[in-house]
Design a protein around this motif. Structure first.
Motif, PDB file in Angstrom:
ATOM      1  N   VAL A 115       0.861  -1.284  -0.080  1.00  0.00           N
ATOM      2  CA  VAL A 115       0.044   0.009   0.115  1.00  0.00           C
ATOM      3  C   VAL A 115       1.044   1.339  -0.088  1.00  0.00           C
ATOM      4  CG1 VAL A 115      -1.688   1.277   1.217  1.00  0.00           C
ATOM      5  CG2 VAL A 115      -1.935  -1.020   1.208  1.00  0.00           C
ATOM      6  N   TYR A 116       0.532   2.058  -0.817  1.00  0.00           N
ATOM      7  CA  TYR A 116       1.507   3.475  -0.954  1.00  0.00           C
ATOM      8  C   TYR A 116       0.727   4.648  -0.685  1.00  0.00           C
ATOM      9  CZ  TYR A 116       4.557   0.258  -3.363  1.00  0.00           C
ATOM     10  OH  TYR A 116       5.290  -0.959  -3.859  1.00  0.00           O
TER      11      TYR A 116
ATOM     12  N   GLY B  94       7.959   9.721  -7.422  1.00  0.00           N
ATOM     13  CA  GLY B  94       7.597   8.445  -7.445  1.00  0.00           C
ATOM     14  C   GLY B  94       7.646   7.582  -8.782  1.00  0.00           C
ATOM     15  N   GLU B  95       7.175   6.165  -8.796  1.00  0.00           N
ATOM     16  CA  GLU B  95       7.375   5.253  -9.937  1.00  0.00           C
ATOM     17  C   GLU B  95       5.716   4.688 -10.198  1.00  0.00           C
ATOM     18  OE1 GLU B  95       9.812   4.713 -11.835  1.00  0.00           O
ATOM     19  OE2 GLU B  95      10.837   6.002 -10.646  1.00  0.00           O
ATOM     20  N   VAL B  96       5.383   4.711 -11.324  1.00  0.00           N
ATOM     21  CA  VAL B  96       3.905   4.191 -11.759  1.00  0.00           C
ATOM     22  C   VAL B  96       4.169   2.873 -12.588  1.00  0.00           C
ATOM     23  CG1 VAL B  96       2.745   6.168 -10.901  1.00  0.00           C
ATOM     24  CG2 VAL B  96       3.664   5.557 -13.432  1.00  0.00           C
ATOM     25  N   HIS B  97       3.220   2.137 -12.783  1.00  0.00           N
ATOM     26  CA  HIS B  97       3.415   0.743 -13.780  1.00  0.00           C
ATOM     27  C   HIS B  97       1.995   1.257 -14.496  1.00  0.00           C
ATOM     28  CE1 HIS B  97       3.919  -2.773 -15.571  1.00  0.00           C
ATOM     29  NE2 HIS B  97       2.697  -3.257 -14.985  1.00  0.00           N
ATOM     30  N   GLN B  98       1.976   1.488 -15.687  1.00  0.00           N
ATOM     31  CA  GLN B  98       0.903   1.806 -16.601  1.00  0.00           C
ATOM     32  C   GLN B  98       1.024   1.370 -17.895  1.00  0.00           C
ATOM     33  OE1 GLN B  98       0.214   6.005 -17.499  1.00  0.00           O
ATOM     34  NE2 GLN B  98       2.519   6.383 -17.356  1.00  0.00           N
ATOM     35  N   PRO B  99       0.946  -0.002 -17.992  1.00  0.00           N
ATOM     36  CA  PRO B  99       1.084  -0.921 -19.479  1.00  0.00           C
ATOM     37  C   PRO B  99      -0.033  -0.447 -20.278  1.00  0.00           C
ATOM     38  CG  PRO B  99       0.637  -2.375 -17.701  1.00  0.00           C
ATOM     39  CD  PRO B  99       0.840  -1.170 -16.996  1.00  0.00           C
TER      40      PRO B  99
ATOM     41  N   SER C 258       5.614   3.108  -5.882  1.00  0.00           N
ATOM     42  CA  SER C 258       6.057   3.718  -4.789  1.00  0.00           C
ATOM     43  C   SER C 258       5.183   4.662  -4.160  1.00  0.00           C
ATOM     44  CB  SER C 258       7.447   4.502  -5.148  1.00  0.00           C
ATOM     45  OG  SER C 258       7.200   5.541  -5.944  1.00  0.00           O
ATOM     46  N   ASP C 259       5.730   5.408  -3.106  1.00  0.00           N
ATOM     47  CA  ASP C 259       4.771   6.506  -2.768  1.00  0.00           C
ATOM     48  C   ASP C 259       4.808   7.443  -3.982  1.00  0.00           C
ATOM     49  OD1 ASP C 259       4.158   5.511  -0.211  1.00  0.00           O
ATOM     50  OD2 ASP C 259       5.476   6.795   0.846  1.00  0.00           O
ATOM     51  N   LEU C 260       3.754   8.262  -4.088  1.00  0.00           N
ATOM     52  CA  LEU C 260       3.599   9.196  -5.322  1.00  0.00           C
ATOM     53  C   LEU C 260       3.233  10.527  -4.761  1.00  0.00           C
ATOM     54  CD1 LEU C 260       1.386   7.308  -7.735  1.00  0.00           C
ATOM     55  CD2 LEU C 260       3.763   7.344  -7.907  1.00  0.00           C
ATOM     56  N   ARG C 261       3.852  11.539  -5.783  1.00  0.00           N
ATOM     57  CA  ARG C 261       3.303  12.882  -5.653  1.00  0.00           C
ATOM     58  C   ARG C 261       3.040  13.557  -6.828  1.00  0.00           C
ATOM     59  NH1 ARG C 261       5.461  17.920  -5.332  1.00  0.00           N
ATOM     60  NH2 ARG C 261       7.485  17.299  -5.841  1.00  0.00           N
ATOM     61  N   ALA C 262       1.779  13.617  -7.430  1.00  0.00           N
ATOM     62  CA  ALA C 262       1.355  13.862  -8.765  1.00  0.00           C
ATOM     63  C   ALA C 262       0.306  15.053  -8.844  1.00  0.00           C
ATOM     64  CB  ALA C 262       0.687  12.683  -9.073  1.00  0.00           C
ATOM     65  N   ALA C 263       0.303  15.561 -10.036  1.00  0.00           N
ATOM     66  CA  ALA C 263      -0.670  16.730 -10.307  1.00  0.00           C
ATOM     67  C   ALA C 263      -1.880  16.142 -11.367  1.00  0.00           C
ATOM     68  CB  ALA C 263      -0.017  17.860 -10.935  1.00  0.00           C
ATOM     69  N   ALA C 264      -3.051  16.258 -10.797  1.00  0.00           N
ATOM     70  CA  ALA C 264      -3.999  15.658 -11.680  1.00  0.00           C
ATOM     71  C   ALA C 264      -4.600  16.824 -12.660  1.00  0.00           C
ATOM     72  CB  ALA C 264      -5.184  14.762 -10.910  1.00  0.00           C
ATOM     73  N   GLY C 265      -5.599  16.648 -13.324  1.00  0.00           N
ATOM     74  CA  GLY C 265      -6.201  17.666 -14.311  1.00  0.00           C
ATOM     75  C   GLY C 265      -5.195  18.308 -15.410  1.00  0.00           C
TER      76      GLY C 265
ATOM     77  N   HIS D  97      -4.500  16.416  -2.072  1.00  0.00           N
ATOM     78  CA  HIS D  97      -5.320  15.573  -1.503  1.00  0.00           C
ATOM     79  C   HIS D  97      -4.357  14.207  -1.047  1.00  0.00           C
ATOM     80  CE1 HIS D  97      -8.958  17.175  -2.739  1.00  0.00           C
ATOM     81  NE2 HIS D  97      -8.392  17.355  -3.665  1.00  0.00           N
ATOM     82  N   GLN D  98      -4.387  13.566  -0.050  1.00  0.00           N
ATOM     83  CA  GLN D  98      -3.736  12.308   0.269  1.00  0.00           C
ATOM     84  C   GLN D  98      -4.442  11.250   0.871  1.00  0.00           C
ATOM     85  OE1 GLN D  98      -0.988  13.715   3.534  1.00  0.00           O
ATOM     86  NE2 GLN D  98       0.622  12.982   2.266  1.00  0.00           N
ATOM     87  N   PHE D  99      -4.117  10.125   0.193  1.00  0.00           N
ATOM     88  CA  PHE D  99      -5.053   8.921   0.229  1.00  0.00           C
ATOM     89  C   PHE D  99      -3.999   7.662   0.053  1.00  0.00           C
ATOM     90  CE2 PHE D  99      -5.296   8.105  -4.123  1.00  0.00           C
ATOM     91  CZ  PHE D  99      -5.141   9.489  -4.820  1.00  0.00           C
ATOM     92  N   GLN D 100      -4.478   6.348   0.237  1.00  0.00           N
ATOM     93  CA  GLN D 100      -3.764   5.363   0.279  1.00  0.00           C
ATOM     94  C   GLN D 100      -4.113   4.580  -1.018  1.00  0.00           C
ATOM     95  OE1 GLN D 100      -1.440   4.062   3.197  1.00  0.00           O
ATOM     96  NE2 GLN D 100      -1.656   6.309   3.221  1.00  0.00           N
ATOM     97  N   CYS D 101      -3.226   3.642  -1.744  1.00  0.00           N
ATOM     98  CA  CYS D 101      -3.592   3.245  -2.984  1.00  0.00           C
ATOM     99  C   CYS D 101      -2.545   1.661  -2.807  1.00  0.00           C
ATOM    100  CB  CYS D 101      -3.217   3.810  -4.278  1.00  0.00           C
ATOM    101  SG  CYS D 101      -3.525   3.006  -5.692  1.00  0.00           S
TER     102      CYS D 101
END
Ligand code: FES
Length: 111
Positions: free
Chosen positions: A8-9, A60-65, A89-96, A20-24
């Motif tokens: 869980v990240y 952070g790192e993502v997987h998006q095949p 990994s834990d992530l920091r990102a901008a949506a929109g 916003h902060q949440f778990q994924c």
């Protein structure tokens, strides 16, 4: 014997000037985790095609095949489609970031 409990990240997502902060979980899309946390991230196809859910990963790192809507070099540049994006990994990102992604992909074709 393998440990099958998913990691869980912690996700920090900026959207419309709010943080916003949440778990994924590692086996959950960031979009679905945001939805579970009551955060209304724009989305449409939920299949990695339309780019409505575009975001830019800042840390952070993502997987998006399945992120068909983003060219490989822009993925390396941090663009991600949250509907098909799994944290590694834990992530920091901008949506929109749909407009920014559109400009990055197609801006050179417009005069
Ligand atoms: S909602 Fe269409 S690409 Fe994510």
């Amino acid at each position: 014997m393998s440990d099958s409990t998913p990691a869980v990240y912690s996700i920090t997502l900026e959207l419309d000037g709010e943080r916003h902060q949440f778990q994924c979980r590692e086996n959950q899309t960031v979009l679905s985790a945001a939805d579970d946390a009551g955060i209304a991230v724009p989305s449409s196809c939920c299949a990695g095609v339309c780019t409505t859910c575009a975001a830019r990963i800042q840390e952070g790192e993502v997987h998006q095949p399945d992120a068909m809507g983003v060219k490989e070099d822009l993925r390396k540049d941090g663009y991600a489609l949250l509907c098909v994006c799994f944290p590694r990994s834990d992530l920091r990102a901008a949506a929109g970031q749909e407009d920014a992604l559109y400009q990055a992909q197609f801006g050179q074709y417009q005069s």
